[in-house]
Design a protein around this motif. Structure first.
Motif, PDB file in Angstrom:
ATOM      1  N   LEU A  91     -30.387  64.223 117.482  1.00  0.00           N
ATOM      2  CA  LEU A  91     -30.131  65.659 117.393  1.00  0.00           C
ATOM      3  C   LEU A  91     -29.347  66.001 116.129  1.00  0.00           C
ATOM      4  O   LEU A  91     -29.573  67.057 115.508  1.00  0.00           O
ATOM      5  N   LYS A  92     -28.427  65.122 115.739  1.00  0.00           N
ATOM      6  CA  LYS A  92     -27.655  65.357 114.516  1.00  0.00           C
ATOM      7  C   LYS A  92     -28.584  65.385 113.302  1.00  0.00           C
ATOM      8  O   LYS A  92     -28.479  66.264 112.437  1.00  0.00           O
ATOM      9  N   VAL A  93     -29.500  64.400 113.222  1.00  0.00           N
ATOM     10  CA  VAL A  93     -30.441  64.325 112.101  1.00  0.00           C
ATOM     11  C   VAL A  93     -31.374  65.537 112.097  1.00  0.00           C
ATOM     12  O   VAL A  93     -31.630  66.148 111.052  1.00  0.00           O
ATOM     13  N   LEU A  94     -31.884  65.900 113.274  1.00  0.00           N
ATOM     14  CA  LEU A  94     -32.788  67.046 113.368  1.00  0.00           C
ATOM     15  C   LEU A  94     -32.088  68.347 112.987  1.00  0.00           C
ATOM     16  O   LEU A  94     -32.695  69.223 112.362  1.00  0.00           O
ATOM     17  N   SER A  95     -30.830  68.476 113.358  1.00  0.00           N
ATOM     18  CA  SER A  95     -30.076  69.687 113.027  1.00  0.00           C
ATOM     19  C   SER A  95     -29.954  69.851 111.521  1.00  0.00           C
ATOM     20  O   SER A  95     -30.185  70.946 110.972  1.00  0.00           O
ATOM     21  N   TRP A  96     -29.596  68.772 110.819  1.00  0.00           N
ATOM     22  CA  TRP A  96     -29.517  68.818 109.356  1.00  0.00           C
ATOM     23  C   TRP A  96     -30.891  69.104 108.742  1.00  0.00           C
ATOM     24  O   TRP A  96     -31.023  69.936 107.841  1.00  0.00           O
ATOM     25  N   THR A  97     -31.914  68.400 109.237  1.00  0.00           N
ATOM     26  CA  THR A  97     -33.252  68.511 108.646  1.00  0.00           C
ATOM     27  C   THR A  97     -33.843  69.911 108.837  1.00  0.00           C
ATOM     28  O   THR A  97     -34.281  70.559 107.874  1.00  0.00           O
ATOM     29  N   ILE A  98     -33.854  70.371 110.096  1.00  0.00           N
ATOM     30  CA  ILE A  98     -34.434  71.697 110.387  1.00  0.00           C
ATOM     31  C   ILE A  98     -33.629  72.791 109.704  1.00  0.00           C
ATOM     32  O   ILE A  98     -34.192  73.760 109.171  1.00  0.00           O
ATOM     33  N   GLY A  99     -32.298  72.640 109.697  1.00  0.00           N
ATOM     34  CA  GLY A  99     -31.448  73.644 109.058  1.00  0.00           C
ATOM     35  C   GLY A  99     -31.728  73.762 107.571  1.00  0.00           C
ATOM     36  O   GLY A  99     -31.882  74.870 107.037  1.00  0.00           O
ATOM     37  N   VAL A 103     -33.548  77.078 105.789  1.00  0.00           N
ATOM     38  CA  VAL A 103     -32.824  77.846 104.773  1.00  0.00           C
ATOM     39  C   VAL A 103     -33.604  77.889 103.463  1.00  0.00           C
ATOM     40  O   VAL A 103     -33.785  78.956 102.861  1.00  0.00           O
ATOM     41  N   ILE A 104     -34.106  76.748 103.015  1.00  0.00           N
ATOM     42  CA  ILE A 104     -34.801  76.674 101.719  1.00  0.00           C
ATOM     43  C   ILE A 104     -36.104  77.473 101.733  1.00  0.00           C
ATOM     44  O   ILE A 104     -36.330  78.346 100.880  1.00  0.00           O
ATOM     45  N   ILE A 110     -38.315  85.098 101.511  1.00  0.00           N
ATOM     46  CA  ILE A 110     -37.586  86.373 101.388  1.00  0.00           C
ATOM     47  C   ILE A 110     -37.593  86.845  99.941  1.00  0.00           C
ATOM     48  O   ILE A 110     -37.812  88.033  99.649  1.00  0.00           O
ATOM     49  N   HIS A 111     -37.350  85.924  99.026  1.00  0.00           N
ATOM     50  CA  HIS A 111     -37.334  86.266  97.588  1.00  0.00           C
ATOM     51  C   HIS A 111     -38.679  86.832  97.153  1.00  0.00           C
ATOM     52  O   HIS A 111     -38.762  87.856  96.446  1.00  0.00           O
ATOM     53  N   LYS A 112     -39.768  86.197  97.567  1.00  0.00           N
ATOM     54  CA  LYS A 112     -41.107  86.662  97.197  1.00  0.00           C
ATOM     55  C   LYS A 112     -41.414  88.018  97.826  1.00  0.00           C
ATOM     56  O   LYS A 112     -41.980  88.909  97.170  1.00  0.00           O
ATOM     57  N   ASN A 113     -41.054  88.194  99.104  1.00  0.00           N
ATOM     58  CA  ASN A 113     -41.373  89.439  99.800  1.00  0.00           C
ATOM     59  C   ASN A 113     -40.595  90.627  99.250  1.00  0.00           C
ATOM     60  O   ASN A 113     -41.101  91.749  99.218  1.00  0.00           O
ATOM     61  N   ILE A 114     -39.353  90.391  98.837  1.00  0.00           N
ATOM     62  CA  ILE A 114     -38.557  91.491  98.281  1.00  0.00           C
ATOM     63  C   ILE A 114     -39.200  92.024  97.005  1.00  0.00           C
ATOM     64  O   ILE A 114     -39.267  93.243  96.778  1.00  0.00           O
ATOM     65  N   PHE A 115     -39.691  91.123  96.166  1.00  0.00           N
ATOM     66  CA  PHE A 115     -40.378  91.572  94.951  1.00  0.00           C
ATOM     67  C   PHE A 115     -41.721  92.209  95.283  1.00  0.00           C
ATOM     68  O   PHE A 115     -42.184  93.121  94.589  1.00  0.00           O
ATOM     69  N   ALA A 116     -42.368  91.732  96.362  1.00  0.00           N
ATOM     70  CA  ALA A 116     -43.669  92.287  96.754  1.00  0.00           C
ATOM     71  C   ALA A 116     -43.539  93.691  97.322  1.00  0.00           C
ATOM     72  O   ALA A 116     -44.511  94.467  97.320  1.00  0.00           O
ATOM     73  N   GLY A 138     -34.507  86.380 109.900  1.00  0.00           N
ATOM     74  CA  GLY A 138     -34.045  85.841 111.180  1.00  0.00           C
ATOM     75  C   GLY A 138     -34.108  84.326 111.201  1.00  0.00           C
ATOM     76  O   GLY A 138     -33.153  83.655 111.639  1.00  0.00           O
ATOM     77  N   ASP A 139     -35.209  83.771 110.698  1.00  0.00           N
ATOM     78  CA  ASP A 139     -35.342  82.311 110.636  1.00  0.00           C
ATOM     79  C   ASP A 139     -34.327  81.710 109.663  1.00  0.00           C
ATOM     80  O   ASP A 139     -33.836  80.602 109.880  1.00  0.00           O
ATOM     81  N   PHE A 140     -34.030  82.436 108.582  1.00  0.00           N
ATOM     82  CA  PHE A 140     -33.012  81.981 107.629  1.00  0.00           C
ATOM     83  C   PHE A 140     -31.648  81.885 108.306  1.00  0.00           C
ATOM     84  O   PHE A 140     -30.910  80.910 108.107  1.00  0.00           O
ATOM     85  N   LEU A 141     -31.304  82.889 109.106  1.00  0.00           N
ATOM     86  CA  LEU A 141     -30.022  82.869 109.821  1.00  0.00           C
ATOM     87  C   LEU A 141     -29.951  81.715 110.815  1.00  0.00           C
ATOM     88  O   LEU A 141     -28.894  81.092 110.981  1.00  0.00           O
TER      89      LEU A 141
END
Length: 432
Positions: A91-99, A103-104, A110-116, A138-141
């Motif tokens: 769970l520790k590894v998955l938390s780091w990986t999924i997080g 985020v990335i 989000i960056h692409k959609n804001i310009f779009a 929401g997914d970023f948060l």
């Protein structure tokens, strides 16, 4: 108080003379000793007391009131969690990986959609882009939440056991709970609105008037405002001071208070206060009254009684929305209302995408008969696969989750120790 030994065969029995048990025939001798596996003997009062008194753990291994931490070897009550905020290496590894991935990749989207957004030529296209951006936000948060909880887990490590109450009552835990709830609800409501709009767009060929139309822009702004307002309200309402009698789960008075040890709920407060003050009405016991009554139990010499609240998000170390409740929890109506709304949203999303899947399949059949180019058929197949994945993830994540919440509410099982699992694996997948 002399101790006698009576030897019989190969066993030596220790007997203690007990003064309170004096009878007409003399003192009564009892055997209050536990024989350790390493041949040491301890008093039975030290068995199952969360301390390895024998030295080989034999006085604690037969107990059912606690468990042993893997990292530190410390014995803890089953109501506590150890080995860090997140238990288990996987769970520790998955938390780091999924997080990190959440985020990335969502930051990029989000960056692409804001310009779009500036290139949208109609209110319908603008609304579509805005809602997709909110889903990504929401997914970023949620990804941000997983990264922060992973950092907290790393900072506390095996020392989390000793600092658990400090963390659960901290404002940082409450902020994390707001972030995770705001992320999941924003993503869900934006996805629901997007599904409805796309469904009506396919069904009725919905078209909003040009960008200059005030009515169209009000329509767009209203939908966005409703999505944001609903998500913010659900996340923040449990922290309103005026609603503390519904959402505060307990009080903590620090490590040095000899009367109120660990986290105390209303029931435990009432037991102490009723014995101290006499007959009381349990239904009238508010947290403000509890604070006044407990303060009145201590003299000024003891110094002013300090306490911190166990807020709605402090029910577990991962600081997640309190999904697992029963009828004894004051917030169970609120929680089940939110669960019902969320489940309704998933039904709407599922229905909308099933309908779109049927339309796409019918369109593919017409395309095949008309022998239209392969690019159109490939696009339809891609949409069908995407829809199938959305429906499958909704069903596999949300339906079992609601079932487990129901079983917990009915006391069939205790799901409270599964919060970390749901926060790392289920929560990030449900909005997909």
């Amino acid at each position: 108080d002399r101790v006698y030994t009576l030897q019989g065969d190969d066993v030596i029995t220790f007997l203690t003379k007990s003064h309170p048990q004096y009878t007409s025939s003399g003192y009564v001798y009892s055997n209050p000793y536990f024989s350790c596996r390493n041949n040491y003997c301890i008093d039975y009062s030290h068995v199952c007391d969360l301390v390895d008194d024998c030295g080989d753990g034999s006085d604690e291994e037969i107990c059912t009131n606690h468990f042993q931490c893997e990292a530190s070897g410390v014995y803890l009550s089953r109501t506590k969690q150890c080995d860090g905020v997140i238990e288990g290496t996987l769970l520790k590894v998955l938390s780091w990986t999924i997080g990190c991935l959440a985020v990335i990749f969502n930051f990029i989207i989000i960056h692409k959609n804001i310009f779009a957004l500036t290139k949208s030529h109609s209110p319908a296209a603008l609304l579509n882009k805005i809602l997709i951006t909110f889903v990504s936000m929401g997914d970023f948060l949620i990804g941000l939440y997983l990264l922060i909880i992973s950092i907290v887990d790393k900072v506390y490590g095996a020392e989390y056991c000793a600092s658990q109450n400090t963390w659960l009552t901290s404002y940082q835990c409450s902020v994390l709970g707001v972030i995770s709830t705001l992320g999941s609800q924003t993503s869900l409501f934006a996805m629901t609105a997007l599904s409805i709009i796309r469904l009506f767009g396919i069904q009725n060929s919905l078209r909003l008037s040009g960008m200059g139309s005030k009515r169209a822009m009000v329509y767009v702004a209203s939908i966005v405002l409703v999505v944001v307002a609903c998500a913010v309200c659900i996340a923040v309402i449990p922290l309103f001071p005026l609603l503390e009698d519904f959402f505060v789960n307990g009080m903590w008075y620090g490590e040095e208070n000899p009367l109120f040890v660990s986290l105390q709920d209303k029931a435990r407060h009432w037991n102490v206060l009723e014995r101290y003050y006499g007959r009381m009405k349990k239904s009238d016991l508010s947290w403000s009254l509890i604070n006044k009554l407990t303060a009145g139990m201590f003299s000024r010499d003891y110094k002013e009684l300090e306490h911190t609240k166990v807020n709605f998000y402090g029910n577990d170390g991962v600081c997640l929305f309190k999904y697992f409740v029963d009828e004894t929890d004051a917030q169970h109506i609120f929680v089940w209302s939110i669960l019902s709304v969320n489940f309704a949203c998933f039904l709407i999303i599922t229905f909308a995408y099933i309908y779109m899947h049927a339309i796409s399949k019918a369109s593919s059949a017409k395309v095949s008969k008309a022998k239209v180019n392969e690019a159109i058929r490939a696009r339809n197949r891609k949409m069908q696969r995407k829809i199938s994945i959305i429906i499958a993830t909704d069903f596999c994540c949300w339906v079992p989750f609601v079932i487990i919440c129901s079983l917990h509410s009915l006391h069939v099982l205790d799901a409270r120790r599964w919060y970390a699992f749901f926060s790392i694996l289920v929560l990030p997948l449900t909005p997909l």
